[in-house]
Design a protein around this motif. Structure first.
Motif, PDB file in Angstrom:
ATOM      1  N   THR A  52      44.797  52.502  21.479  1.00 24.53           N
ATOM      2  CA  THR A  52      45.336  50.421  20.876  1.00 24.53           C
ATOM      3  C   THR A  52      45.091  50.230  21.395  1.00 24.53           C
ATOM      4  OG1 THR A  52      47.519  51.865  21.960  1.00 24.53           O
ATOM      5  CG2 THR A  52      47.033  52.517  20.038  1.00 24.53           C
ATOM      6  N   SER A  53      44.805  49.634  22.742  1.00 24.93           N
ATOM      7  CA  SER A  53      44.365  49.068  23.455  1.00 24.93           C
ATOM      8  C   SER A  53      42.790  49.026  23.542  1.00 24.93           C
ATOM      9  CB  SER A  53      44.701  49.478  25.078  1.00 24.93           C
ATOM     10  OG  SER A  53      46.208  49.755  25.079  1.00 24.93           O
ATOM     11  N   LEU A  54      42.168  49.329  23.207  1.00 23.48           N
ATOM     12  CA  LEU A  54      41.113  48.514  22.421  1.00 23.48           C
ATOM     13  C   LEU A  54      41.370  47.225  22.131  1.00 23.48           C
ATOM     14  CD1 LEU A  54      39.102  51.819  21.037  1.00 23.48           C
ATOM     15  CD2 LEU A  54      38.991  50.522  22.922  1.00 23.48           C
ATOM     16  N   PRO A  55      42.418  46.814  21.402  1.00 22.32           N
ATOM     17  CA  PRO A  55      41.988  45.146  20.895  1.00 22.32           C
ATOM     18  C   PRO A  55      42.015  44.279  22.318  1.00 22.32           C
ATOM     19  CG  PRO A  55      43.580  46.178  19.744  1.00 22.32           C
ATOM     20  CD  PRO A  55      42.974  46.922  20.519  1.00 22.32           C
ATOM     21  N   GLU A  56      42.759  44.583  23.087  1.00 19.43           N
ATOM     22  CA  GLU A  56      42.723  43.959  24.776  1.00 19.43           C
ATOM     23  C   GLU A  56      41.724  43.779  24.895  1.00 19.43           C
ATOM     24  OE1 GLU A  56      46.927  45.030  23.758  1.00 19.43           O
ATOM     25  OE2 GLU A  56      45.253  45.673  23.606  1.00 19.43           O
ATOM     26  N   LEU A  57      40.881  45.163  24.981  1.00 20.18           N
ATOM     27  CA  LEU A  57      39.729  45.818  25.783  1.00 20.18           C
ATOM     28  C   LEU A  57      38.480  44.443  24.855  1.00 20.18           C
ATOM     29  CD1 LEU A  57      37.027  46.223  28.152  1.00 20.18           C
ATOM     30  CD2 LEU A  57      37.323  48.452  26.196  1.00 20.18           C
ATOM     31  N   PHE A  58      38.115  44.206  24.072  1.00 17.52           N
ATOM     32  CA  PHE A  58      37.043  43.612  23.288  1.00 17.52           C
ATOM     33  C   PHE A  58      37.764  41.998  23.025  1.00 17.52           C
ATOM     34  CE2 PHE A  58      35.835  47.994  22.598  1.00 17.52           C
ATOM     35  CZ  PHE A  58      34.535  47.950  22.839  1.00 17.52           C
ATOM     36  N   THR A  59      39.082  41.958  22.787  1.00 14.97           N
ATOM     37  CA  THR A  59      39.239  40.518  22.476  1.00 14.97           C
ATOM     38  C   THR A  59      38.622  39.948  24.177  1.00 14.97           C
ATOM     39  OG1 THR A  59      41.115  41.189  21.375  1.00 14.97           O
ATOM     40  CG2 THR A  59      41.011  38.590  22.889  1.00 14.97           C
ATOM     41  N   GLY A  60      39.388  40.787  25.260  1.00 17.79           N
ATOM     42  CA  GLY A  60      38.599  39.992  26.308  1.00 17.79           C
ATOM     43  C   GLY A  60      37.292  39.699  27.146  1.00 17.79           C
ATOM     44  N   ILE A  61      36.851  40.945  26.229  1.00 16.06           N
ATOM     45  CA  ILE A  61      35.627  40.377  26.509  1.00 16.06           C
ATOM     46  C   ILE A  61      34.728  39.145  25.976  1.00 16.06           C
ATOM     47  CG2 ILE A  61      33.106  41.840  26.122  1.00 16.06           C
ATOM     48  CD1 ILE A  61      34.283  44.704  27.034  1.00 16.06           C
ATOM     49  N   SER A  62      34.718  39.803  24.553  1.00 10.66           N
ATOM     50  CA  SER A  62      34.640  38.574  23.663  1.00 10.66           C
ATOM     51  C   SER A  62      35.268  36.678  23.764  1.00 10.66           C
ATOM     52  CB  SER A  62      34.938  38.509  22.129  1.00 10.66           C
ATOM     53  OG  SER A  62      34.691  38.188  21.330  1.00 10.66           O
ATOM     54  N   ALA A  63      36.640  36.998  24.726  1.00 10.70           N
ATOM     55  CA  ALA A  63      37.134  35.797  25.153  1.00 10.70           C
ATOM     56  C   ALA A  63      36.237  35.165  26.391  1.00 10.70           C
ATOM     57  CB  ALA A  63      38.118  35.601  25.741  1.00 10.70           C
ATOM     58  N   VAL A  64      35.337  36.368  27.518  1.00 10.36           N
ATOM     59  CA  VAL A  64      35.034  35.405  28.305  1.00 10.36           C
ATOM     60  C   VAL A  64      33.776  35.207  28.274  1.00 10.36           C
ATOM     61  CG1 VAL A  64      36.693  36.085  30.417  1.00 10.36           C
ATOM     62  CG2 VAL A  64      34.760  38.187  30.080  1.00 10.36           C
ATOM     63  N   ASP A  76      46.334  37.719  27.207  1.00  6.85           N
ATOM     64  CA  ASP A  76      46.309  38.370  25.880  1.00  6.85           C
ATOM     65  C   ASP A  76      46.803  39.906  26.673  1.00  6.85           C
ATOM     66  OD1 ASP A  76      46.112  39.857  24.151  1.00  6.85           O
ATOM     67  OD2 ASP A  76      43.317  40.679  24.278  1.00  6.85           O
ATOM     68  N   ALA A  77      46.557  40.180  27.490  1.00 13.12           N
ATOM     69  CA  ALA A  77      46.558  41.276  28.511  1.00 13.12           C
ATOM     70  C   ALA A  77      47.635  41.151  29.131  1.00 13.12           C
ATOM     71  CB  ALA A  77      45.321  41.920  30.104  1.00 13.12           C
ATOM     72  N   LEU A  78      48.007  40.430  30.182  1.00 14.24           N
ATOM     73  CA  LEU A  78      49.466  40.197  30.281  1.00 14.24           C
ATOM     74  C   LEU A  78      50.521  40.301  29.526  1.00 14.24           C
ATOM     75  CD1 LEU A  78      48.952  38.076  33.459  1.00 14.24           C
ATOM     76  CD2 LEU A  78      49.172  41.013  33.433  1.00 14.24           C
ATOM     77  N   GLY A  79      49.877  39.541  28.809  1.00 14.38           N
ATOM     78  CA  GLY A  79      51.281  38.970  27.497  1.00 14.38           C
ATOM     79  C   GLY A  79      51.420  40.645  26.886  1.00 14.38           C
ATOM     80  N   ILE A 224      47.821  36.167  20.458  1.00  9.67           N
ATOM     81  CA  ILE A 224      46.914  36.959  20.814  1.00  9.67           C
ATOM     82  C   ILE A 224      47.529  38.708  21.094  1.00  9.67           C
ATOM     83  CG2 ILE A 224      44.919  37.314  21.354  1.00  9.67           C
ATOM     84  CD1 ILE A 224      43.861  34.572  21.106  1.00  9.67           C
ATOM     85  N   ALA A 225      48.412  38.083  22.009  1.00 16.65           N
ATOM     86  CA  ALA A 225      48.984  39.643  22.507  1.00 16.65           C
ATOM     87  C   ALA A 225      49.755  40.329  21.936  1.00 16.65           C
ATOM     88  CB  ALA A 225      50.159  39.253  24.402  1.00 16.65           C
ATOM     89  N   ALA A 226      50.782  39.706  20.608  1.00 14.74           N
ATOM     90  CA  ALA A 226      51.388  40.150  19.547  1.00 14.74           C
ATOM     91  C   ALA A 226      50.759  41.173  18.527  1.00 14.74           C
ATOM     92  CB  ALA A 226      52.060  39.624  18.878  1.00 14.74           C
TER      93      ALA A 226
END
Length: 336
Positions: A52-64, A76-79, A224-226
Motif C-alpha cells: 500500500t506504500s508503493l504509490p508513495e515510492l513510485f510517485t516520489g521517484i517519478s517526482a524527483v 507526499d511521503a510525510l503527508g 497526492i498524499a490522500a
C-alpha cells in the motif's frame, strides 16, 4: 474549464485504480497469512504496508527523477504519514462494538514508537540539513544511509518482538501450493496496478497546482498524499470486515515506517542535490504533526479509553483529527 478539468480527470483516474486494488491486496494478504501461518499483524506490517506504500515510492521517484518536484515527493511521503494516522479516526468510527484502541494488541506500540523516531529525524533533518550541515556523499545526503539503517533496525525489532510473542510461529494452517501461489499472484497483480497509477500521480499533481494556483508543497501534502493513501483506506475497511483489526492497524503504522524509507530512496534518485535540503522546510510541520499523532496513538494503546465523543469517536480520535486539520492548514500557509 476544459483545461482545469483535464488534470483533475487524470488525478481521479489514478486514485480510482489505486482504490480498486486495495480489497485485492487485503484478501490476498489474509490468504497468505492463513496459508503460511504468519500472524495478521506481521502480514499487515510487512506485506500490506509495503504494497500500500508503493504509490508513495513510485510517485516520489517519478517526482524527483522525471518531474523535478522535490516538494511533491517529500510532501507526499510525510503527508501520507499524517493521513495514515488520520485513518485511525475512520477505523474507530467504523468499529461500532467498542473503540478500536481496545480491540488491538498493545504490540503496535513498538511500531508507533519507531515511527516517532524515524519521522522525527526526518523533520529535524528538514530544518538543520542545510547550509554547512548539508553534508553529502556525492549527491546523496549523509543522513539518508542513517534513515535506511534505522528502518531495517525497526523491522528487525518488530520481527523478533512478534516471534517472542508467539505470533510468528510458521506452524499455522497450511494450504496447498496452488492456493499459496494464487494468493501471491493476486498480491503481485494488485501491487502492479498500484505502481502504475502511482507513477502518474506527481504529473497530475503538478498540473493541478499550476491550474489552481496552489503551492506544490500543499498539493503534495494534501491531495497526492490522500490519493496514494487510498490503498490504506480500502485495506483497513476490508480488514475490519474480515475481523482483522490488528492487520489494519499494523498496515497503517508499518506504512509510516516505509514512507520514511521512501524519502531515503527518493534522495538517492534525486541527482540535483540533497532532497531534504531542496524541499521546503515547511514539510517539517507535517513530520512533527505525524510525531504528535503517533504519540497520541501510543497513549491510546496504553490507556485504552472507552468513552466516545457524541457516541461516534473517542477523544483520542478527535485529537488525531484536530492535529491533522491544523497541520494541513499550516502547510498551506507556509509551503512554497
Amino acid at each position: 474549464m476544459t483545461t482545469a478539468l483535464l488534470p483533475w480527470s487524470k488525478f481521479l483516474i489514478c486514485a480510482l485504480l489505486i482504490g480498486l486494488a486495495g480489497p485485492v491486496l487485503t484478501r490476498s494478504g489474509d490468504a497468505i497469512a492463513r496459508l503460511t501461518g504468519l500472524s495478521r499483524s506481521w502480514i499487515g506490517l510487512v506485506l500490506l504496508a509495503t504494497a500500500t506504500s508503493l504509490p508513495e515510492l513510485f510517485t516520489g521517484i517519478s517526482a524527483v527523477a522525471a518531474a523535478g518536484a522535490p516538494n511533491i515527493a517529500v510532501g507526499d511521503a510525510l503527508g501520507s504519514c499524517v493521513f495514515n494516522l488520520l485513518l485511525l479516526v475512520l477505523l474507530d468510527a467504523l468499529s461500532r462494538d467498542e473503540p478500536v484502541y481496545r480491540r488491538v494488541d498493545q504490540g503496535h506500540i513498538l511500531t508507533a514508537a519507531f515511527g516517532i523516531i524515524l519521522i522525527g529525524f526526518v523533520g529535524a533533518f528538514l530544518l538543520i540539513g542545510r547550509g554547512a550541515l548539508d553534508i553529502r556523499l556525492g549527491h546523496v545526503s549523509i543522513y539518508t544511509p542513517f534513515l535506511i539503517l534505522l528502518y531495517f533496525v525497526a523491522m528487525r525489532a518488530a520481527f523478533f518482538y512478534e516471534r517472542r510473542a508467539g505470533t510468528i510461529a510458521f506452524t499455522g494452517e497450511k494450504g496447498t501450493e496452488t492456493g499459496l501461489a494464487g494468493a501471491v499472484g493476486r498480491y503481485l497483480a494488485a501491487a502492479s496496478i498500484v505502481v502504475g497509477a502511482g507513477v502518474w500521480l506527481p504529473f497530475a499533481g503538478l498540473e493541478i497546482a499550476e491550474v489552481m494556483g496552489w503551492r506544490a508543497s500543499f498539493v503534495g501534502t494534501l491531495f497526492i498524499a490522500a490519493a496514494t493513501s487510498l490503498p490504506e483506506l480500502v485495506v483497513i475497511v476490508a480488514a475490519l470486515r474480515l475481523g482483522a483489526v490488528d492487520m489494519a492497524v499494523a498496515n497503517l503504522l508499518g506504512s509510516n515506517l516505509f514512507d520514511v524509507l521512501v524519502i531515503a530512496i527518493d534522495d538517492i534518485a534525486y541527482t540535483d542535490g540533497s532532497l531534504l535540503a531542496s524541499a521546503s522546510p515547511a514539510h517539517a510541520g507535517s513530520a512533527f504533526a505525524a510525531v504528535i499523532m503517533s504519540g497520541i496513538v501510543i497513549v491510546a494503546l496504553l490507556y485504552r479509553p472507552g468513552a466516545r465523543f457524541l457516541g461516534i469517536i473517542g477523544w483520542i480520535s478527535l485529537s488525531l483529527l484536530v492535529v491533522y486539520l491544523l497541520s494541513s492548514y499550516a502547510i498551506y500557509l507556509l509551503g512554497h
